[in-house]
Design an enzyme around this catalytic site. Structure first.
Site, PDB file in Angstrom:
ATOM      1  N   LYS A 137     -23.842 -22.269  29.976  1.00 24.35           N
ATOM      2  CA  LYS A 137     -22.495 -22.158  29.404  1.00 24.35           C
ATOM      3  C   LYS A 137     -22.557 -21.442  28.063  1.00 24.35           C
ATOM      4  CE  LYS A 137     -18.752 -25.072  27.478  1.00 24.35           C
ATOM      5  NZ  LYS A 137     -18.136 -26.412  27.429  1.00 24.35           N
ATOM      6  N   ASP A 142     -15.347 -23.289  20.880  1.00 27.72           N
ATOM      7  CA  ASP A 142     -14.406 -24.030  21.724  1.00 27.72           C
ATOM      8  C   ASP A 142     -13.378 -24.752  20.861  1.00 27.72           C
ATOM      9  OD1 ASP A 142     -13.086 -25.388  23.685  1.00 27.72           O
ATOM     10  OD2 ASP A 142     -14.741 -26.754  24.198  1.00 27.72           O
ATOM     11  N   LYS A 147      -8.160 -28.991  20.212  1.00 27.77           N
ATOM     12  CA  LYS A 147      -8.955 -30.143  19.816  1.00 27.77           C
ATOM     13  C   LYS A 147      -8.494 -30.673  18.467  1.00 27.77           C
ATOM     14  CE  LYS A 147     -13.395 -28.958  22.057  1.00 27.77           C
ATOM     15  NZ  LYS A 147     -13.518 -30.142  22.929  1.00 27.77           N
ATOM     16  N   ASP A 176      -8.933 -27.250  27.617  1.00 24.22           N
ATOM     17  CA  ASP A 176     -10.166 -27.656  26.938  1.00 24.22           C
ATOM     18  C   ASP A 176     -11.299 -27.950  27.926  1.00 24.22           C
ATOM     19  OD1 ASP A 176     -11.831 -28.223  24.839  1.00 24.22           O
ATOM     20  OD2 ASP A 176     -11.001 -30.229  24.445  1.00 24.22           O
ATOM     21  N   ARG A 203     -16.374 -25.641  32.758  1.00 19.08           N
ATOM     22  CA  ARG A 203     -16.497 -25.692  34.210  1.00 19.08           C
ATOM     23  C   ARG A 203     -15.829 -24.476  34.857  1.00 19.08           C
ATOM     24  NH1 ARG A 203     -13.602 -31.437  34.399  1.00 19.08           N
ATOM     25  NH2 ARG A 203     -14.678 -31.406  32.386  1.00 19.08           N
TER      26      ARG A 203
HETATM   27  N1  BES Z   1     -17.434 -28.427  24.891  1.00 18.60           N
HETATM   28  C1  BES Z   1     -16.687 -29.556  25.268  1.00 18.60           C
HETATM   29  C2  BES Z   1     -17.539 -30.808  25.505  1.00 18.60           C
HETATM   30  C3  BES Z   1     -18.273 -31.363  24.322  1.00 18.60           C
HETATM   31  C4  BES Z   1     -17.664 -32.306  23.507  1.00 18.60           C
HETATM   32  C5  BES Z   1     -19.567 -31.014  24.070  1.00 18.60           C
HETATM   33  C6  BES Z   1     -18.353 -32.850  22.456  1.00 18.60           C
HETATM   34  C7  BES Z   1     -20.265 -31.570  23.016  1.00 18.60           C
HETATM   35  C8  BES Z   1     -19.660 -32.495  22.200  1.00 18.60           C
HETATM   36  C9  BES Z   1     -15.912 -29.276  26.557  1.00 18.60           C
HETATM   37  O1  BES Z   1     -15.486 -27.971  26.738  1.00 18.60           O
HETATM   38  C10 BES Z   1     -14.703 -30.137  26.537  1.00 18.60           C
HETATM   39  O2  BES Z   1     -13.880 -29.925  25.707  1.00 18.60           O
HETATM   40  N2  BES Z   1     -14.597 -31.080  27.469  1.00 18.60           N
HETATM   41  C11 BES Z   1     -13.489 -31.944  27.551  1.00 18.60           C
HETATM   42  C12 BES Z   1     -13.105 -32.066  29.003  1.00 18.60           C
HETATM   43  C13 BES Z   1     -11.801 -32.776  29.239  1.00 18.60           C
HETATM   44  C14 BES Z   1     -10.652 -31.979  28.646  1.00 18.60           C
HETATM   45  C15 BES Z   1     -11.597 -32.938  30.730  1.00 18.60           C
HETATM   46  C16 BES Z   1     -13.893 -33.283  26.960  1.00 18.60           C
HETATM   47  O3  BES Z   1     -15.048 -33.655  27.065  1.00 18.60           O
HETATM   48  O4  BES Z   1     -13.059 -33.914  26.344  1.00 18.60           O
HETATM   49 ZN    ZN Z   2     -16.573 -26.509  25.738  1.00 18.26          ZN
HETATM   50 MN    MN Z   3     -13.559 -27.643  25.807  1.00 19.88          MN
END
Ligand code: BES
Ligand code: ZN
Ligand code: MN
Length: 463
Positions: free
Chosen positions: A231, A236, A243, A313, A317
């Site tokens: 990835k 992000d 966020k 967010d 995936r």
């Molecule tokens: N990059 C983040 C996941 C992440 C969070 C990595 C904290 C490391 C530390 C990912 O893209 C994300 O935002 N995932 C969301 C998914 C949700 C919206 C289904 C998450 O984990 O909240």
């Molecule tokens: Zn991410």
């Molecule tokens: Mn994200």
């Protein structure tokens, strides 16, 4: 700047030599004493209980950390003094672990800091005395190569997002591969469009930074390759599903999977592995803007399957879906994807192990074992079919988040989503969000931890 340690392997050392020496001691505390000869002696307390392999790796890093704290830039130890017989490590395995962990502990990301007047405190030279034969010597070199490449991965990941866009990440992949047998090909927007990678295009459309699709190839032997997918979200923000302030911190590290794949492919070449390795990194920036993809949008992925965006967010995936489809063209023996995919994996496991997901039980056990041996710890989570119900699309084929907006099982749902695009080959998904940054007490500097490079290189060797 951080430089690699100079390891000097010598049978004996001159008596007059004033170099500090280091040894383990069965005590809680560590101590530094000045001997009558004027030499310094650093005793690293290993506690009174039997040291486990995990504890051992930590202690190796503790040695360098203490040396740095005392400004000991050069020290020596007797090789046999750092071997703990009850661990039943071969001499070469021990040598490799010592070199890798010393390098990792010596690393700090100081590229953007002004050096203090008296200079950085890095360890410069380590003298290893005693019974060091040719095999041990080679193991030191090998271990150091691994440590150096893991550190290069950490530096790449740590670089602020303003200086690490998808375009720059692609350039860095080329730079890392320079002088090795790794070939790098970069696909730009036109190629990405031609390939109908609508998933990557969708996520990247809100950013003024163009996406890139990075392809690395190391052909150590002919035949079917092992494909590593990383990835590469260079920042992000969450997109329109923005966020929070806390949630956004460290999100320049959201390309850690990509960084690990780049440097693992390069390391495979540097170690001369007799393997065929492909690295694929979809690189994008996830931004909110007037041109962003929106919640409710439906993206047509390269596979033909449509993705219903419930949350902008959950972008990792989405871009990985196209990369996993692209991987099919290699008819791979194995595909491993590496991603800082979900905060839910961190909730489930804490910060001490990455989550792994696979349908192949043998592979699961192998990855667990190699994780344990390397120090890149992992733990398995389920990939059961029942979970598919929770991401069944309403207006598209598959949704990128829980359709009832529940936060339950977030790490599993991310994996189950990816699995829908990884049906044509054996596959393991490693969610490295838990191991994105180093934590207190593991004797690694703040920032990127370099996971799961040590595991991946072992896996490439063993498979
Ligand atoms: N990059 C983040 C996941 C992440 C969070 C990595 C904290 C490391 C530390 C990912 O893209 C994300 O935002 N995932 C969301 C998914 C949700 C919206 C289904 C998450 O984990 O909240
Ligand atoms: Zn991410
Ligand atoms: Mn994200």
């Amino acid at each position: 700047m951080h430089k690699k340690i100079q390891f000097v392997l010598a049978k004996k050392l001159h008596k007059k030599n004033k170099v500090a020496s280091i040894q383990f001691e069965a005590a809680e505390e560590s101590s530094l004493v000045r001997l009558p000869s004027g030499k310094k002696m650093l005793s690293v307390g290993i506690g009174k209980e039997q040291v486990s392999r995990r504890h051992y790796l930590n202690l190796l890093r503790k040695i360098v950390t203490i040396a740095k704290a005392h400004r000991i830039a050069i020290f020596r130890f007797r090789f046999d003094d750092l071997l703990l017989p009850h661990l039943e490590l071969s001499r070469t395995d021990a040598a490799e672990l010592i070199a890798t962990n010393f390098e990792m502990a010596n690393f700090e990301f100081v590229s953007y800091k002004t050096p203090p007047p008296d200079g950085w405190r890095f360890v410069k030279t380590v003298i290893v005395t005693g019974n060091v034969d040719r095999a041990v010597r080679n193991a030191f070199i090998r271990g150091q190569r691994i440590g150096e490449e893991v550190n290069a991965c950490r530096a790449l990941a740590n670089t602020p997002a303003g200086m690490m866009t998808p375009t720059i990440l692609a350039d860095e992949a080329k730079k890392a591969a320079r002088g090795t047998k790794v070939k790098v090909k970069i696909l730009g927007v036109r190629d990405i469009k031609k390939l109908k990678m609508g998933a990557i295009l969708g996520v990247s459309q809100g950013s003024s930074e163009e996406p890139r699709f990075i392809i690395l190839e190391y052909r150590g032997v002919p035949g079917k390759p092992i494909v590593l997918v990383g990835k590469g979200v260079t920042f992000d923000t969450g997109g329109l599903n923005l966020k929070s302030t806390e949630g956004m911190s460290d999100m320049h590290l959201d390309m850690s999977g990509g960084a690990a794949v780049i440097h693992t492919a390069v390391l495979a070449a540097k170690l001369g592995l007799k393997k065929h390795v492909i690295g694929l990194i979809p690189a994008v920036e996830n931004m909110p803007s007037g041109s962003s993809y929106r919640p409710g949008d439906v993206l047509r992925s390269m596979s033909g399957k449509t993705i219903e965006v419930l949350n902008t967010d959950a972008e990792g995936r989405i871009i990985l879906a196209d990369a996993l489809t692209y991987a099919e063209r290699y008819k791979p023996r194995l595909v491993v994807d590496v991603a800082t995919l979900t905060g839910a994996a961190v909730v489930a496991l804490g910060e001490r192990a990455s989550a792994i997901f696979t349908k192949d039980e043998k592979l699961e056990h192998l990855v667990r074992k190699l994780g344990e041996e390397s120090g890149d710890y992992v733990w398995p989570m389920p990939l059961w079919d029942e979970y598919k119900e929770d991401i069944k699309g309403t207006f598209g084929d598959i949704a990128n988040d829980h359709i009832r907006r529940s936060r339950y099982g977030g790490a599993v749902l991310g994996a189950v989503f990816l699995y829908a695009f990884a049906k044509k080959y054996p596959w393991v998904h490693i969610d490295i969000a838990p191991r994105m940054t180093a934590i207190e007490g593991e004797f690694l500097s703040k920032g990127a931890a370099g996971a799961p490079m040590r595991l991946l290189i072992k896996l490439l060797e063993k498979i």
